[in-house]
Design a protein around this motif. Structure first.
Motif, short mmCIF file in Angstrom:
data_model
loop_
_atom_site.label_atom_id
_atom_site.label_comp_id
_atom_site.label_asym_id
_atom_site.label_seq_id
_atom_site.Cartn_x
_atom_site.Cartn_y
_atom_site.Cartn_z
N ASP A 1 0.85 -1.18 0.00
CA ASP A 1 0.00 0.00 0.00
C ASP A 1 0.89 1.24 0.00
N MET A 2 0.57 2.18 -0.85
CA MET A 2 1.31 3.45 -0.88
C MET A 2 0.52 4.49 -1.65
N ALA A 3 0.45 5.67 -1.10
CA ALA A 3 -0.23 6.77 -1.77
C ALA A 3 0.68 7.44 -2.79
N ARG A 4 1.98 7.42 -2.54
CA ARG A 4 2.96 8.04 -3.44
C ARG A 4 4.19 7.17 -3.50
N GLY A 5 4.99 7.39 -4.52
CA GLY A 5 6.27 6.71 -4.61
C GLY A 5 6.27 5.45 -5.45
N GLN A 6 5.17 5.17 -6.17
CA GLN A 6 5.12 3.96 -6.99
C GLN A 6 6.21 3.96 -8.07
N ALA A 7 6.49 5.11 -8.65
CA ALA A 7 7.50 5.18 -9.72
C ALA A 7 8.87 4.73 -9.22
N GLU A 8 9.21 5.11 -7.99
CA GLU A 8 10.51 4.75 -7.42
C GLU A 8 10.52 3.31 -6.91
N ARG A 9 9.38 2.80 -6.51
CA ARG A 9 9.33 1.48 -5.87
C ARG A 9 9.07 0.34 -6.85
N LEU A 10 8.47 0.62 -8.01
CA LEU A 10 8.01 -0.46 -8.89
C LEU A 10 9.12 -1.38 -9.38
N VAL A 11 10.19 -0.87 -9.92
CA VAL A 11 11.25 -1.74 -10.46
C VAL A 11 11.90 -2.57 -9.34
N PRO A 12 12.27 -1.97 -8.20
CA PRO A 12 12.80 -2.82 -7.12
C PRO A 12 11.81 -3.90 -6.67
N LEU A 13 10.52 -3.58 -6.64
CA LEU A 13 9.52 -4.57 -6.27
C LEU A 13 9.48 -5.71 -7.29
N LEU A 14 9.54 -5.37 -8.58
CA LEU A 14 9.55 -6.40 -9.62
C LEU A 14 10.78 -7.30 -9.49
N GLU A 15 11.92 -6.71 -9.19
CA GLU A 15 13.13 -7.51 -9.01
C GLU A 15 12.99 -8.46 -7.81
N GLU A 16 12.36 -7.98 -6.74
CA GLU A 16 12.13 -8.83 -5.57
C GLU A 16 11.20 -10.00 -5.91
N VAL A 17 10.16 -9.73 -6.68
CA VAL A 17 9.21 -10.78 -7.08
C VAL A 17 9.92 -11.81 -7.97
N LEU A 18 10.74 -11.33 -8.90
CA LEU A 18 11.50 -12.25 -9.75
C LEU A 18 12.41 -13.14 -8.91
N ARG A 19 13.15 -12.52 -7.98
CA ARG A 19 14.05 -13.29 -7.11
C ARG A 19 13.28 -14.33 -6.29
N GLU A 20 12.17 -13.89 -5.71
CA GLU A 20 11.36 -14.78 -4.89
C GLU A 20 10.84 -15.96 -5.72
N GLY A 21 10.55 -15.73 -7.00
CA GLY A 21 10.05 -16.79 -7.87
C GLY A 21 11.16 -17.57 -8.55
#
Length: 194
Positions: free
Chosen positions: A29-49
């Motif tokens: 959940d986040m009201a702001r900051g999606q642009a900065e957080r999206l790529v690191p989140l995708l990398e975390e999901v890839l690593r986790e998978g």
């Protein structure tokens, strides 16, 4: 493997589908900051998978309806990744995911000011903005979590043709922001010029 992601609301969500199995899903959940957080989140999901960017065969991306800026963040990233990785990016709407999750064809997505984006797959060509949430019996997108939606985006992206049109934001109403009404500045000629 299909990576899906969405920032159309106050969240940053991603899921990784391998075959028929969701192997990783994250939602913050986040009201702001999606642009900065999206790529690191995708990398975390890839690593986790247990996957890398090169393992992906396509992308699924949330196209809305929702927050104008949030939708543009995801769609722009999907288009860029699609080009860079040489894989298709498939746009998936909240109407698509809600229909599949609820097994209903009349869908509503809450909109600002107690309005709703409404779509009836049996009777409408395009979604509309309604002055209020519809009567009971219509499936609401909010009946399901952002994690449910992003996982379904991956599943839907897996079934769409690879040559589908590039993802584009699904805007149902014009932006709330408007250009300034101030008069533009007057351009003066520099001395010595004609």
């Amino acid at each position: 493997m299909i990576l899906s992601f969405d920032t159309s609301a106050q969240h940053c969500a991603a899921a990784l589908l391998s075959g028929d199995t969701i192997v990783a899903v994250r939602c913050e959940d986040m009201a702001r900051g999606q642009a900065e957080r999206l790529v690191p989140l995708l990398e975390e999901v890839l690593r986790e998978g247990g996957a890398a960017w090169a393992d992906l065969s396509r992308l699924g991306v949330g196209i809305g309806p929702g927050n104008f800026t949030g939708i543009r963040i995801s769609v722009a990233l999907a288009r860029g990744l699609s080009l860079g990785l040489g894989i298709p990016a498939i746009g998936v709407s909240l109407f698509d995911t809600t229909m599949r999750l609820s097994n209903r064809r009349q869908i509503a997505v809450p909109a600002p000011r107690d309005q709703a984006y409404v779509f009836d797959a049996d009777n409408m060509q395009v979604p509309v903005l309604a002055p209020a949430l519809p009567e009971p019996g219509v499936a609401l997108s909010t009946d399901h979590s952002a994690s449910d939606h992003v996982a379904m985006m991956a599943r839907i992206a897996a079934t769409r043709p690879a040559n589908a049109p590039r993802p584009a934001p699904l805007y149902i109403k014009p932006a709330d922001a408007a250009p300034s009404r101030d008069a533009p500045p007057v351009m003066l000629d520099s001395p010595g010029t004609s």
